[in-house]
Scaffold this motif. Structure first.
Motif, PDB file in Angstrom:
ATOM      1  N   PHE A   1       0.819  -1.215   0.000  1.00 28.16           N
ATOM      2  CA  PHE A   1       0.000   0.000   0.000  1.00 28.16           C
ATOM      3  C   PHE A   1       0.852   1.264   0.000  1.00 28.16           C
ATOM      4  O   PHE A   1       0.559   2.222  -0.700  1.00 28.16           O
ATOM      5  CB  PHE A   1      -0.955   0.007   1.207  1.00 28.16           C
ATOM      6  CG  PHE A   1      -1.923  -1.119   1.186  1.00 28.16           C
ATOM      7  CD1 PHE A   1      -3.028  -1.096   0.341  1.00 28.16           C
ATOM      8  CD2 PHE A   1      -1.736  -2.230   1.998  1.00 28.16           C
ATOM      9  CE1 PHE A   1      -3.931  -2.145   0.305  1.00 28.16           C
ATOM     10  CE2 PHE A   1      -2.626  -3.295   1.975  1.00 28.16           C
ATOM     11  CZ  PHE A   1      -3.723  -3.248   1.121  1.00 28.16           C
ATOM     12  N   PHE A   2       1.919   1.250   0.796  1.00 26.36           N
ATOM     13  CA  PHE A   2       2.779   2.428   0.899  1.00 26.36           C
ATOM     14  C   PHE A   2       3.871   2.466  -0.164  1.00 26.36           C
ATOM     15  O   PHE A   2       4.393   3.530  -0.469  1.00 26.36           O
ATOM     16  CB  PHE A   2       3.417   2.497   2.287  1.00 26.36           C
ATOM     17  CG  PHE A   2       2.456   2.828   3.381  1.00 26.36           C
ATOM     18  CD1 PHE A   2       1.845   4.064   3.440  1.00 26.36           C
ATOM     19  CD2 PHE A   2       2.161   1.897   4.361  1.00 26.36           C
ATOM     20  CE1 PHE A   2       0.961   4.382   4.457  1.00 26.36           C
ATOM     21  CE2 PHE A   2       1.281   2.200   5.387  1.00 26.36           C
ATOM     22  CZ  PHE A   2       0.675   3.439   5.434  1.00 26.36           C
ATOM     23  N   LYS A   3       4.248   1.289  -0.683  1.00 24.54           N
ATOM     24  CA  LYS A   3       5.309   1.171  -1.682  1.00 24.54           C
ATOM     25  C   LYS A   3       6.616   1.830  -1.225  1.00 24.54           C
ATOM     26  O   LYS A   3       7.367   2.368  -2.022  1.00 24.54           O
ATOM     27  CB  LYS A   3       4.849   1.758  -3.019  1.00 24.54           C
ATOM     28  CG  LYS A   3       3.706   0.993  -3.643  1.00 24.54           C
ATOM     29  CD  LYS A   3       3.284   1.620  -4.940  1.00 24.54           C
ATOM     30  CE  LYS A   3       2.241   0.859  -5.680  1.00 24.54           C
ATOM     31  NZ  LYS A   3       1.053   0.476  -4.988  1.00 24.54           N
ATOM     32  N   ASN A   4       6.838   1.777   0.081  1.00 22.56           N
ATOM     33  CA  ASN A   4       8.014   2.392   0.678  1.00 22.56           C
ATOM     34  C   ASN A   4       8.287   1.639   1.984  1.00 22.56           C
ATOM     35  O   ASN A   4       7.409   1.592   2.860  1.00 22.56           O
ATOM     36  CB  ASN A   4       7.722   3.883   0.928  1.00 22.56           C
ATOM     37  CG  ASN A   4       8.843   4.603   1.627  1.00 22.56           C
ATOM     38  OD1 ASN A   4       9.120   4.338   2.793  1.00 22.56           O
ATOM     39  ND2 ASN A   4       9.476   5.520   0.918  1.00 22.56           N
ATOM     40  N   LEU A   5       9.473   1.072   2.100  1.00 23.74           N
ATOM     41  CA  LEU A   5       9.786   0.250   3.271  1.00 23.74           C
ATOM     42  C   LEU A   5       9.736   1.062   4.567  1.00 23.74           C
ATOM     43  O   LEU A   5       9.231   0.583   5.584  1.00 23.74           O
ATOM     44  CB  LEU A   5      11.162  -0.406   3.119  1.00 23.74           C
ATOM     45  CG  LEU A   5      11.585  -1.344   4.245  1.00 23.74           C
ATOM     46  CD1 LEU A   5      10.581  -2.464   4.428  1.00 23.74           C
ATOM     47  CD2 LEU A   5      12.963  -1.904   3.973  1.00 23.74           C
ATOM     48  N   THR A   6      10.216   2.280   4.527  1.00 24.84           N
ATOM     49  CA  THR A   6      10.206   3.099   5.735  1.00 24.84           C
ATOM     50  C   THR A   6       8.779   3.341   6.215  1.00 24.84           C
ATOM     51  O   THR A   6       8.474   3.182   7.402  1.00 24.84           O
ATOM     52  CB  THR A   6      10.916   4.444   5.489  1.00 24.84           C
ATOM     53  OG1 THR A   6      12.268   4.173   5.093  1.00 24.84           O
ATOM     54  CG2 THR A   6      10.922   5.307   6.729  1.00 24.84           C
ATOM     55  N   ARG A   7       7.891   3.704   5.308  1.00 25.24           N
ATOM     56  CA  ARG A   7       6.494   3.948   5.697  1.00 25.24           C
ATOM     57  C   ARG A   7       5.826   2.659   6.176  1.00 25.24           C
ATOM     58  O   ARG A   7       5.030   2.676   7.118  1.00 25.24           O
ATOM     59  CB  ARG A   7       5.726   4.566   4.537  1.00 25.24           C
ATOM     60  CG  ARG A   7       6.169   5.985   4.268  1.00 25.24           C
ATOM     61  CD  ARG A   7       5.328   6.660   3.212  1.00 25.24           C
ATOM     62  NE  ARG A   7       5.826   8.006   3.020  1.00 25.24           N
ATOM     63  CZ  ARG A   7       6.186   8.495   1.854  1.00 25.24           C
ATOM     64  NH1 ARG A   7       6.087   7.767   0.759  1.00 25.24           N
ATOM     65  NH2 ARG A   7       6.632   9.734   1.767  1.00 25.24           N
ATOM     66  N   GLY A   8       6.138   1.546   5.532  1.00 20.80           N
ATOM     67  CA  GLY A   8       5.609   0.265   5.979  1.00 20.80           C
ATOM     68  C   GLY A   8       6.083  -0.078   7.378  1.00 20.80           C
ATOM     69  O   GLY A   8       5.321  -0.574   8.209  1.00 20.80           O
TER      70      GLY A   8
END
Length: 167
Positions: free
Chosen positions: A117-124
Protein backbone atom coordinates in the motif's frame (compact mmCIF):
# COMPACT_ATOMS: atom_id res chain seq x y z
CA UNK A 1 28.72 0.69 15.50
CA UNK A 2 28.98 -2.22 13.12
CA UNK A 3 28.89 -0.03 9.98
CA UNK A 4 31.90 1.92 11.21
CA UNK A 5 33.87 -1.31 11.68
CA UNK A 6 32.61 -2.75 8.38
CA UNK A 7 33.67 0.42 6.58
CA UNK A 8 37.12 0.28 8.19
CA UNK A 9 37.42 -3.34 7.14
CA UNK A 10 36.65 -2.33 3.54
CA UNK A 11 39.00 0.65 3.83
CA UNK A 12 36.34 3.38 3.57
CA UNK A 13 34.41 5.71 5.85
CA UNK A 14 30.70 5.07 5.43
CA UNK A 15 30.04 8.36 7.20
CA UNK A 16 31.35 10.09 4.06
CA UNK A 17 29.62 7.95 1.42
CA UNK A 18 26.06 7.95 0.03
CA UNK A 19 23.67 8.88 2.85
CA UNK A 20 26.51 9.10 5.37
CA UNK A 21 24.43 6.97 7.70
CA UNK A 22 26.24 4.37 9.77
CA UNK A 23 23.76 1.57 9.29
CA UNK A 24 23.24 -1.62 7.34
CA UNK A 25 21.28 0.03 4.53
CA UNK A 26 24.08 2.46 3.67
CA UNK A 27 26.71 -0.26 4.08
CA UNK A 28 24.82 -2.46 1.64
CA UNK A 29 24.17 0.34 -0.84
CA UNK A 30 27.82 1.43 -0.72
CA UNK A 31 29.74 -1.81 -0.28
CA UNK A 32 27.38 -4.61 -1.30
CA UNK A 33 25.23 -7.35 0.16
CA UNK A 34 27.94 -8.90 2.31
CA UNK A 35 28.66 -5.54 3.99
CA UNK A 36 24.92 -5.17 4.60
CA UNK A 37 24.85 -8.60 6.22
CA UNK A 38 27.91 -7.93 8.44
CA UNK A 39 26.50 -4.61 9.57
CA UNK A 40 22.97 -5.89 10.13
CA UNK A 41 24.18 -8.85 12.19
CA UNK A 42 26.53 -6.66 14.23
CA UNK A 43 23.86 -4.05 14.95
CA UNK A 44 21.18 -6.63 15.74
CA UNK A 45 23.55 -8.63 17.93
CA UNK A 46 24.29 -5.81 20.35
CA UNK A 47 20.65 -5.45 21.39
CA UNK A 48 19.98 -9.20 21.18
CA UNK A 49 22.94 -9.97 23.45
CA UNK A 50 21.80 -7.29 25.89
CA UNK A 51 18.33 -8.85 26.09
CA UNK A 52 19.76 -12.35 26.37
CA UNK A 53 22.09 -11.38 29.20
CA UNK A 54 19.10 -9.80 30.93
CA UNK A 55 17.22 -13.09 30.65
CA UNK A 56 20.22 -15.09 31.91
CA UNK A 57 20.49 -12.77 34.92
CA UNK A 58 16.72 -13.19 35.44
CA UNK A 59 16.13 -9.46 35.31
CA UNK A 60 12.65 -8.00 35.15
CA UNK A 61 11.27 -7.70 31.59
CA UNK A 62 10.93 -3.93 32.02
CA UNK A 63 14.63 -3.66 32.89
CA UNK A 64 15.52 -5.77 29.86
CA UNK A 65 13.29 -3.61 27.64
CA UNK A 66 15.07 -0.53 29.02
CA UNK A 67 18.40 -2.16 28.18
CA UNK A 68 17.26 -2.80 24.60
CA UNK A 69 16.04 0.81 24.37
CA UNK A 70 19.43 2.04 25.62
CA UNK A 71 21.20 -0.09 23.00
CA UNK A 72 19.04 1.50 20.33
CA UNK A 73 19.68 4.96 21.75
CA UNK A 74 23.43 4.27 21.71
CA UNK A 75 23.13 3.07 18.12
CA UNK A 76 21.24 6.19 17.05
CA UNK A 77 23.47 8.65 18.90
CA UNK A 78 26.88 7.05 19.63
CA UNK A 79 29.00 9.34 21.79
CA UNK A 80 32.27 8.10 20.29
CA UNK A 81 31.06 8.99 16.77
CA UNK A 82 29.89 12.50 17.72
CA UNK A 83 26.25 11.36 17.99
CA UNK A 84 26.07 10.38 14.29
CA UNK A 85 24.97 6.77 14.16
CA UNK A 86 22.58 4.54 12.32
CA UNK A 87 18.81 4.59 12.21
CA UNK A 88 18.22 1.79 14.69
CA UNK A 89 16.19 -0.77 12.75
CA UNK A 90 18.64 -3.67 13.01
CA UNK A 91 19.23 -3.03 16.71
CA UNK A 92 15.46 -2.93 17.29
CA UNK A 93 14.97 -6.19 15.40
CA UNK A 94 17.71 -7.93 17.35
CA UNK A 95 16.47 -6.72 20.71
CA UNK A 96 12.81 -7.46 20.07
CA UNK A 97 13.66 -10.91 18.65
CA UNK A 98 15.03 -11.92 22.04
CA UNK A 99 12.78 -9.77 24.22
CA UNK A 100 9.47 -10.87 22.69
CA UNK A 101 9.52 -12.85 19.41
CA UNK A 102 5.72 -12.50 19.08
CA UNK A 103 6.07 -8.72 19.04
CA UNK A 104 8.68 -9.08 16.30
CA UNK A 105 6.23 -11.20 14.32
CA UNK A 106 3.59 -8.48 14.69
CA UNK A 107 6.11 -5.87 13.53
CA UNK A 108 7.23 -7.95 10.53
CA UNK A 109 3.72 -9.01 9.51
CA UNK A 110 2.21 -5.55 9.77
CA UNK A 111 5.15 -4.06 7.86
CA UNK A 112 4.74 -6.69 5.13
CA UNK A 113 0.99 -6.05 4.94
CA UNK A 114 1.52 -2.28 4.66
CA UNK A 115 4.33 -2.47 2.09
CA UNK A 116 2.16 -2.95 -1.03
CA UNK A 117 0.00 0.00 0.00
CA UNK A 118 2.78 2.43 0.90
CA UNK A 119 5.31 1.17 -1.68
CA UNK A 120 8.01 2.39 0.68
CA UNK A 121 9.79 0.25 3.27
CA UNK A 122 10.21 3.10 5.74
CA UNK A 123 6.49 3.95 5.70
CA UNK A 124 5.61 0.26 5.98
CA UNK A 125 7.93 -0.05 8.97
CA UNK A 126 6.30 2.97 10.63
CA UNK A 127 2.95 1.24 10.14
CA UNK A 128 4.50 -1.79 11.88
CA UNK A 129 5.60 0.46 14.76
CA UNK A 130 2.06 1.78 15.09
CA UNK A 131 0.67 -1.78 15.12
CA UNK A 132 3.15 -2.86 17.81
CA UNK A 133 2.41 0.27 19.83
CA UNK A 134 -1.31 -0.45 19.67
CA UNK A 135 -0.72 -4.02 20.86
CA UNK A 136 1.43 -2.78 23.76
CA UNK A 137 -1.12 -0.14 24.75
CA UNK A 138 -4.28 -2.19 24.10
CA UNK A 139 -3.15 -5.22 26.04
CA UNK A 140 -1.63 -3.10 28.81
CA UNK A 141 1.86 -4.53 28.53
CA UNK A 142 3.71 -1.83 30.48
CA UNK A 143 6.96 -3.78 30.54
CA UNK A 144 7.39 -2.98 26.85
CA UNK A 145 6.70 0.76 27.05
CA UNK A 146 10.42 1.57 26.58
CA UNK A 147 9.96 0.19 23.06
CA UNK A 148 7.47 2.98 22.37
CA UNK A 149 10.31 5.45 22.88
CA UNK A 150 12.48 3.39 20.54
CA UNK A 151 9.75 3.45 17.87
CA UNK A 152 9.54 7.25 18.16
CA UNK A 153 13.30 7.73 18.01
CA UNK A 154 13.69 5.45 15.00
CA UNK A 155 10.82 7.22 13.25
CA UNK A 156 12.54 10.54 13.95
CA UNK A 157 15.81 9.26 12.46
CA UNK A 158 13.87 8.22 9.32
CA UNK A 159 12.24 11.63 8.83
CA UNK A 160 14.12 12.28 5.55
CA UNK A 161 13.07 8.89 4.18
CA UNK A 162 9.46 9.66 5.08
CA UNK A 163 9.58 12.80 2.94
CA UNK A 164 10.70 10.88 -0.16
CA UNK A 165 8.15 10.67 -2.95
CA UNK A 166 6.80 7.29 -3.90
CA UNK A 167 6.71 6.75 -7.65
Amino acid sequence: MAAWFTGKWYGVSLANLNSGNLGARNAGRTLGKLAFLYTFIGDAAKAAVTARIGHILVLDEFVIACGVCLCILGHLFPVWLHFKGGKGVAALIGGVAVLNPMLLMILATSTAIALPFFKNLTRGMIFGFVACSLVILTFHIPVYTPLLLSFLLITYKHRKNLRERVS
